[in-house]
Scaffold this motif. Structure first.
Motif, PDB file in Angstrom:
ATOM      1  N   MET A 106      57.906   4.326 -36.624  1.00 13.64           N
ATOM      2  CA  MET A 106      57.655   4.855 -35.017  1.00 13.64           C
ATOM      3  C   MET A 106      58.156   4.569 -33.841  1.00 13.64           C
ATOM      4  SD  MET A 106      54.266   5.535 -32.221  1.00 13.64           S
ATOM      5  CE  MET A 106      54.019   6.728 -31.571  1.00 13.64           C
ATOM      6  N   CYS A 107      57.606   3.155 -33.860  1.00  9.03           N
ATOM      7  CA  CYS A 107      57.867   1.756 -32.552  1.00  9.03           C
ATOM      8  C   CYS A 107      59.899   2.606 -32.347  1.00  9.03           C
ATOM      9  CB  CYS A 107      57.920   0.419 -32.567  1.00  9.03           C
ATOM     10  SG  CYS A 107      58.016   0.091 -31.970  1.00  9.03           S
ATOM     11  N   ASN A 108      60.351   2.742 -33.210  1.00  6.58           N
ATOM     12  CA  ASN A 108      62.167   2.273 -32.801  1.00  6.58           C
ATOM     13  C   ASN A 108      62.200   3.947 -32.038  1.00  6.58           C
ATOM     14  OD1 ASN A 108      62.718   0.290 -33.949  1.00  6.58           O
ATOM     15  ND2 ASN A 108      62.898   1.026 -35.775  1.00  6.58           N
ATOM     16  N   VAL A 109      61.306   4.925 -32.453  1.00 10.25           N
ATOM     17  CA  VAL A 109      61.886   5.820 -32.286  1.00 10.25           C
ATOM     18  C   VAL A 109      61.393   6.220 -30.469  1.00 10.25           C
ATOM     19  CG1 VAL A 109      60.855   8.562 -31.765  1.00 10.25           C
ATOM     20  CG2 VAL A 109      61.818   7.201 -34.011  1.00 10.25           C
ATOM     21  N   VAL A 110      60.111   5.795 -29.786  1.00 11.32           N
ATOM     22  CA  VAL A 110      59.650   5.306 -28.858  1.00 11.32           C
ATOM     23  C   VAL A 110      60.808   4.683 -28.067  1.00 11.32           C
ATOM     24  CG1 VAL A 110      56.978   5.300 -27.528  1.00 11.32           C
ATOM     25  CG2 VAL A 110      56.921   5.451 -29.412  1.00 11.32           C
ATOM     26  N   VAL A 111      60.582   4.152 -28.377  1.00  9.92           N
ATOM     27  CA  VAL A 111      61.265   2.830 -27.380  1.00  9.92           C
ATOM     28  C   VAL A 111      62.730   2.743 -27.421  1.00  9.92           C
ATOM     29  CG1 VAL A 111      62.546   0.094 -27.314  1.00  9.92           C
ATOM     30  CG2 VAL A 111      60.183   0.433 -28.676  1.00  9.92           C
ATOM     31  N   GLY A 112      63.830   3.976 -28.588  1.00  6.86           N
ATOM     32  CA  GLY A 112      64.676   4.342 -28.116  1.00  6.86           C
ATOM     33  C   GLY A 112      65.106   4.629 -27.139  1.00  6.86           C
ATOM     34  N   SER A 113      64.086   6.227 -26.968  1.00  9.49           N
ATOM     35  CA  SER A 113      63.880   6.875 -25.712  1.00  9.49           C
ATOM     36  C   SER A 113      63.657   6.846 -24.531  1.00  9.49           C
ATOM     37  CB  SER A 113      62.459   7.937 -26.700  1.00  9.49           C
ATOM     38  OG  SER A 113      62.915   8.456 -27.824  1.00  9.49           O
ATOM     39  N   PHE A 114      62.926   5.353 -24.884  1.00  7.46           N
ATOM     40  CA  PHE A 114      61.939   5.068 -23.625  1.00  7.46           C
ATOM     41  C   PHE A 114      63.574   4.546 -22.467  1.00  7.46           C
ATOM     42  CE2 PHE A 114      61.134   1.527 -21.350  1.00  7.46           C
ATOM     43  CZ  PHE A 114      60.599   1.227 -20.106  1.00  7.46           C
ATOM     44  N   ARG A 115      64.535   3.453 -23.522  1.00  4.80           N
ATOM     45  CA  ARG A 115      65.305   3.064 -22.939  1.00  4.80           C
ATOM     46  C   ARG A 115      65.979   4.110 -22.804  1.00  4.80           C
ATOM     47  NH1 ARG A 115      66.513  -0.600 -27.731  1.00  4.80           N
ATOM     48  NH2 ARG A 115      67.764   1.097 -27.799  1.00  4.80           N
ATOM     49  N   GLN A 116      66.596   4.822 -23.289  1.00  9.04           N
ATOM     50  CA  GLN A 116      67.574   6.263 -23.120  1.00  9.04           C
ATOM     51  C   GLN A 116      67.008   6.182 -21.996  1.00  9.04           C
ATOM     52  OE1 GLN A 116      67.066   8.332 -26.211  1.00  9.04           O
ATOM     53  NE2 GLN A 116      68.940   6.527 -27.366  1.00  9.04           N
ATOM     54  N   ARG A 117      66.048   7.139 -21.481  1.00 11.30           N
ATOM     55  CA  ARG A 117      65.500   8.064 -20.014  1.00 11.30           C
ATOM     56  C   ARG A 117      65.411   6.404 -19.116  1.00 11.30           C
ATOM     57  NH1 ARG A 117      61.241   9.412 -23.258  1.00 11.30           N
ATOM     58  NH2 ARG A 117      59.386   8.056 -21.893  1.00 11.30           N
ATOM     59  N   TYR A 118      64.919   5.650 -19.227  1.00 11.84           N
ATOM     60  CA  TYR A 118      63.780   4.977 -18.001  1.00 11.84           C
ATOM     61  C   TYR A 118      65.632   3.493 -17.436  1.00 11.84           C
ATOM     62  CZ  TYR A 118      61.414   0.318 -16.255  1.00 11.84           C
ATOM     63  OH  TYR A 118      60.646  -0.509 -15.787  1.00 11.84           O
ATOM     64  N   CYS A 119      66.716   3.516 -18.400  1.00  7.01           N
ATOM     65  CA  CYS A 119      67.306   2.555 -17.315  1.00  7.01           C
ATOM     66  C   CYS A 119      68.197   3.677 -17.034  1.00  7.01           C
ATOM     67  CB  CYS A 119      68.471   2.139 -18.512  1.00  7.01           C
ATOM     68  SG  CYS A 119      67.771   1.122 -19.997  1.00  7.01           S
ATOM     69  N   PRO A 120      68.996   2.819 -15.781  1.00  9.00           N
ATOM     70  CA  PRO A 120      70.197   3.819 -15.111  1.00  9.00           C
ATOM     71  C   PRO A 120      71.365   3.710 -15.920  1.00  9.00           C
ATOM     72  CG  PRO A 120      69.247   1.810 -14.064  1.00  9.00           C
ATOM     73  CD  PRO A 120      68.843   1.694 -14.863  1.00  9.00           C
ATOM     74  N   PRO A 121      71.822   4.817 -16.037  1.00  7.31           N
ATOM     75  CA  PRO A 121      72.850   5.094 -16.382  1.00  7.31           C
ATOM     76  C   PRO A 121      74.400   3.740 -16.879  1.00  7.31           C
ATOM     77  CG  PRO A 121      72.918   6.774 -15.297  1.00  7.31           C
ATOM     78  CD  PRO A 121      71.620   6.238 -14.979  1.00  7.31           C
ATOM     79  N   GLU A 122      74.360   3.465 -15.868  1.00  5.80           N
ATOM     80  CA  GLU A 122      75.841   2.289 -14.982  1.00  5.80           C
ATOM     81  C   GLU A 122      75.198   1.243 -15.894  1.00  5.80           C
ATOM     82  OE1 GLU A 122      73.022   2.238 -11.421  1.00  5.80           O
ATOM     83  OE2 GLU A 122      73.474   3.676 -12.667  1.00  5.80           O
ATOM     84  N   LEU A 123      73.887   0.799 -16.511  1.00  4.81           N
ATOM     85  CA  LEU A 123      73.920  -0.568 -17.098  1.00  4.81           C
ATOM     86  C   LEU A 123      72.896  -0.027 -18.497  1.00  4.81           C
ATOM     87  CD1 LEU A 123      71.374  -1.582 -14.261  1.00  4.81           C
ATOM     88  CD2 LEU A 123      73.661  -3.005 -15.551  1.00  4.81           C
TER      89      LEU A 123
ATOM     90  N   ILE B  26      73.573   9.960 -26.672  1.00  2.39           N
ATOM     91  CA  ILE B  26      72.882   9.911 -27.062  1.00  2.39           C
ATOM     92  C   ILE B  26      71.955  11.463 -25.579  1.00  2.39           C
ATOM     93  CG2 ILE B  26      70.468  10.581 -27.963  1.00  2.39           C
ATOM     94  CD1 ILE B  26      70.916   9.029 -29.788  1.00  2.39           C
ATOM     95  N   PRO B  27      71.437  10.787 -24.472  1.00  4.22           N
ATOM     96  CA  PRO B  27      71.217  11.039 -23.409  1.00  4.22           C
ATOM     97  C   PRO B  27      72.490  11.889 -22.608  1.00  4.22           C
ATOM     98  CG  PRO B  27      71.218   8.782 -22.912  1.00  4.22           C
ATOM     99  CD  PRO B  27      71.325   9.113 -24.506  1.00  4.22           C
TER     100      PRO B  27
END
Length: 434
Positions: A339-356, A139-140
């Motif tokens: 709502m929790c699924n949306v926020v957590v999924g979006s946060f994880r995609q922005r937050y995590c280094p792409p290689e991980l 998605i990112p």
């Protein structure tokens, strides 16, 4: 005039759906989600109607779908991080389409067996592990970082809507065309998803060059350590695992509770359970607005604190007007979870280094899914030992209180979740917003 930037203004009615690549991704995932919802009902129906399977066989069939997450979830994440995601997604769609289409073909030639159904369930479960892991990591590559929350909200909303429509129509399809027809429709939806993915024009960034000295065990360990030591991901994963166990605990007995204890008809049961999916649609619609108005961390935490206690209304259900208590409870819980699924999924995609990212997605999903069969088993055991209404009280009580896991973490001190790993998040203002 820059129409690309113009189409991404939050005020636009269609929002990210104005972007062609995301629209194709959304259309494909929504279509295959509709098919998957139909299959949730159609697959057990095929076993019961076509093969006269007993309760144990149907239970094994259901477990077979989730088993691959426990076996290959972590290795799949390590592998996804080393390949381009879109070709993998297309391959998973094609494999799933062929597997599900094999069931009606075998039924038409009168050679369908329970063993084939189990193989199809397991192999489609394997495909789902790779697809879901790659999909969340892909998605990112389609959306800019600022559009991730809105994009995930639309995907989560369509997922909740397809659950309502798919499960509601599966029985009608089986009655009109036969139980195997639902699996043929699901196969066709996977074909649509593959075509939509093929039509996406945007180029996916190449995966980082793999460390040839790193073993599979080491790569899996890197994802596990990242999740275990991160102050934000660790409570999110713990909350998701506990919540899934509690949700599945009461869902394992809710139908028997409604029919035998409350005394409602089968049609009413379907309507009451549908309330949770309708709440999921609302939660997905609210996620973007709440995140922008109150902040992603504070908004999610407050909404979980407000909606989760409504789960305690469900054990209070009684015939007549008392059924509204169950419907309201299911609706509010569905709203908060979506709502929790949306926020957590979006946060994880922005937050995590792409290689991980692939390994982090696989780790979190494996841990969250691992408690699903445990919750179902616990609900069944408590139902036999204590009775249905006491079991509903125990499991909904867990749903009502598990938001405290999030409150004990750093989210309670923040307005927004950090935009990237190592970035300093915005603290909660001392004074509430006016």
């Amino acid at each position: 005039m820059d129409t690309t930037n113009d189409s991404r203004r939050p005020g636009r009615r269609l929002g990210v759906l104005r972007q062609r690549d995301f629209r194709l991704l959304w259309l494909g995932e929504t279509t295959s989600g509709l098919g998957a919802s139909i299959t949730t009902v159609a697959l057990p129906l095929v076993a019961v109607v076509e093969l006269r399977a007993d309760t144990l066989a149907v239970g094994l069939l259901t477990a077979a779908v989730w088993l691959p997450w426990l076996v290959i979830g972590l290795p799949a994440g390590a592998w996804v991080d080393r390949v381009r995601r879109r070709p993998l997604l297309i391959a998973c769609d094609v494999v799933s389409a062929a597997l599900y289409a094999s069931v009606p073909v075998a039924a038409w030639f009168d050679v369908l067996t329970l063993a084939q159904l189990l193989v199809v369930a397991v192999m489609c479960g394997v495909s789902a592990v790779f697809f879901d892991t790659a999909y969340h990591a892909y998605i990112p590559a389609v959306l800019d970082e600022r559009d991730l929350l809105e994009g995930n909200a639309k995907l989560q909303g369509s997922e909740a809507a397809t659950r309502v429509v798919g499960r509601g129509t599966a029985g009608l399809i089986a009655q009109a065309f036969g139980a195997v027809a639902g699996l043929l429709i699901d196969a066709l939806t996977f074909v649509v998803s593959a075509v939509c993915l093929l039509m996406i024009r945007g180029r996916e960034p190449a995966p980082s060059a793999p460390d040839t000295t790193a073993t599979l065990r080491r790569r899996i360990g890197e994802g596990l350590r990242f999740v275990r030591h991160d102050p934000y991901l660790r409570p999110m994963v713990t909350y998701g695992a506990v919540l899934n166990m509690a949700l599945m605990g009461y869902q394992a007995v809710q139908i028997v509770f409604l029919v035998r204890t409350v005394g409602v008809s089968e049609a009413t049961v379907g309507a009451l359970i549908m309330a949770g999916s309708i709440g999921g649609i609302l939660g997905a619609l609210l996620a973007t607005a709440i995140g922008r108005r109150f902040g992603s961390a504070r908004g999610m935490l407050v909404l979980q604190a407000v909606t989760s206690p409504f789960a305690l209304l469900m054990p209070l259900a009684t015939p007549g007007a008392g059924l509204l208590l169950f419907a309201v409870g299911a609706f509010m819980v569905g709203t908060g979870v979506a709502m929790c699924n949306v926020v957590v999924g979006s946060f994880r995609q922005r937050y995590c280094p792409p290689e991980l990212l692939g390994r982090v997605v696989a780790t979190t999903m494996m841990l969250n899914h691992s408690t699903i069969p445990l919750g179902s088993l616990l609900g069944g055991l408590l139902g036999d030992a204590l009775g249905l209404r006491p079991t509903m009280w125990i499991m909904t009580g867990a749903v009502a209180s598990c938001w405290l896991i999030l409150a004990l973490g750093p989210m309670r001190r923040r307005c927004d979740l950090p935009p990237a790993y190592g970035a300093e998040p915005v603290p909660v203002p001392e004074r509430p917003l006016g």
